[in-house]
Design an enzyme around this catalytic site. Sequence first.
Site, mmCIF file in Angstrom:
data_model
loop_
_atom_site.group_PDB
_atom_site.id
_atom_site.type_symbol
_atom_site.label_atom_id
_atom_site.label_comp_id
_atom_site.label_asym_id
_atom_site.label_seq_id
_atom_site.Cartn_x
_atom_site.Cartn_y
_atom_site.Cartn_z
ATOM 1 N N ASP A 164 9.283 -3.322 48.653
ATOM 2 C CA ASP A 164 7.685 -4.610 49.007
ATOM 3 C C ASP A 164 6.834 -2.766 49.309
ATOM 4 O O ASP A 164 6.200 -1.361 49.760
ATOM 5 C CB ASP A 164 7.994 -3.706 50.934
ATOM 6 C CG ASP A 164 6.906 -5.271 51.757
ATOM 7 O OD1 ASP A 164 7.292 -6.015 51.969
ATOM 8 O OD2 ASP A 164 5.999 -5.642 51.484
ATOM 9 N N ASN A 206 -5.421 -8.321 49.200
ATOM 10 C CA ASN A 206 -6.232 -9.548 49.169
ATOM 11 C C ASN A 206 -7.777 -9.794 49.795
ATOM 12 O O ASN A 206 -8.303 -10.534 49.381
ATOM 13 C CB ASN A 206 -5.475 -10.821 49.641
ATOM 14 C CG ASN A 206 -4.058 -11.110 48.297
ATOM 15 O OD1 ASN A 206 -3.637 -10.571 47.486
ATOM 16 N ND2 ASN A 206 -2.808 -11.576 49.181
ATOM 17 N N ASP A 220 -2.705 -10.446 42.715
ATOM 18 C CA ASP A 220 -1.621 -10.929 41.063
ATOM 19 C C ASP A 220 -1.276 -9.598 40.194
ATOM 20 O O ASP A 220 -0.976 -9.881 40.034
ATOM 21 C CB ASP A 220 -2.546 -11.935 40.578
ATOM 22 C CG ASP A 220 -1.697 -13.724 42.015
ATOM 23 O OD1 ASP A 220 -1.725 -12.962 42.828
ATOM 24 O OD2 ASP A 220 -2.873 -14.459 41.143
ATOM 25 N N GLU A 225 5.508 -10.046 48.206
ATOM 26 C CA GLU A 225 5.639 -8.609 47.606
ATOM 27 C C GLU A 225 6.346 -7.875 47.802
ATOM 28 O O GLU A 225 6.547 -6.964 47.291
ATOM 29 C CB GLU A 225 3.847 -7.700 47.992
ATOM 30 C CG GLU A 225 5.139 -7.617 50.134
ATOM 31 C CD GLU A 225 3.578 -8.590 50.571
ATOM 32 O OE1 GLU A 225 3.475 -9.117 52.256
ATOM 33 O OE2 GLU A 225 3.614 -9.456 50.396
#
Length: 407
Positions: free
Chosen positions: A262, A270, A279, A305
């Site tokens: 993770d 973000n 991305d 993620e």
Amino acid sequence: MSGANFILAINLFVAGLLAAAFMTVAAYDTRRVAARWLALGYAVGMAYFVVEFSIPAFNYATPPVVVAFAVFLVATLIFNVGLANKYGITPPWRFMAAFLLVTSIIVYLVQDLPRHSFPRMMAYQFPYAAAQLIGLWIVWSSRQRREKLDIILMVVLAASALQFASKPLIAHALGGWGADPQAYLQTNYAMVSQSLGTVFAMALALLLLVILVRDVLAEATSKSETDTLSGLLNRGGFERHAETALRDGARQGLPVSLVIADLDHFKLVNDNFGHACGDRVIETFSGFLRDAAGQSHLAARLGGEEFAVMLPGTNLAAARLFAEGARSAFGALPIKGLPLSYRCTASFGVAELRSGETLSELMRRADEALYGAKKGGRDQVRVASGPIAIVGKPNGKPLGNGFNGRD
């Protein structure tokens, strides 16, 4: 109508049906260039049957005989272009063009030999056998993975080449192929020859149709199992393939381990740098996992993620080393669009399959280990049986300006 004429009429009809079938495949998926070439090959084959029908109407039959030979050879060579496109081989255009020209000239020149002479008959049949062998070479030399249908196709191509090469012997055994070209269709040999042609044309076409449909279905399945952004398996695809890997491991008595990863503090990436950078982080980590995973391993993006790598044939210690190597290497990678000093990190949970354990139970234990890594400070690896020493945190501080971790 003689038996040979009847078979010839059937061949004309069958060639049209096969051309239409390949065009249907090409229309369904415009990227199937091979299907268009194969359709063209069988359409040109129809022209051969029309020319063959017309030969008895000519007083001087040499021109239509040579044209019939050349048209049928063109059809087989176009068929080979279709094979080349299907199997990722560059068509040998120059060789095929020279082969067509030279053999057509030879067929024209041997028309003055006695009709039943062996050299004349071989000059007519050998190029067809050679064309089938070229097709066999195309399939054989392909770097694509060969499955059972591809091997069967090679066998049929070899058998087809053999039947062309043996036709002079068959003609001799059946009393020849007529006193002149106009009488060919009245002979027993013509009926046998045309029947053999029908059998092999149908066999090759049906095999290729099945192979093309197999590829279409395989691609559709692959798309349904692939995550668009990462290019890895999605959760559904991973679970289907992982179930198979677990069954194979149990049957072979091999260990199977699972690594779940993770990205740390991904939300902050973000929020601070934008979703486009987020991305790119996903793409970078996915590409890294794809390159790190072996050919028999399964790498997937489970969602958001979170990622997973199934490691068949790998025990817990080896899986831990894989995770540690991935954690350390990814933490050193620069990400395009992020500050040069910024480094993203990931946390990993590792578990080895226990006897009688299901996939969901294995994933739950690996996920619990991942939760332990997150709770223990992130950027670390933990196994289901307990923690592993934390590595790669200079001065005990997270890397990357305070943003290298997911909430």
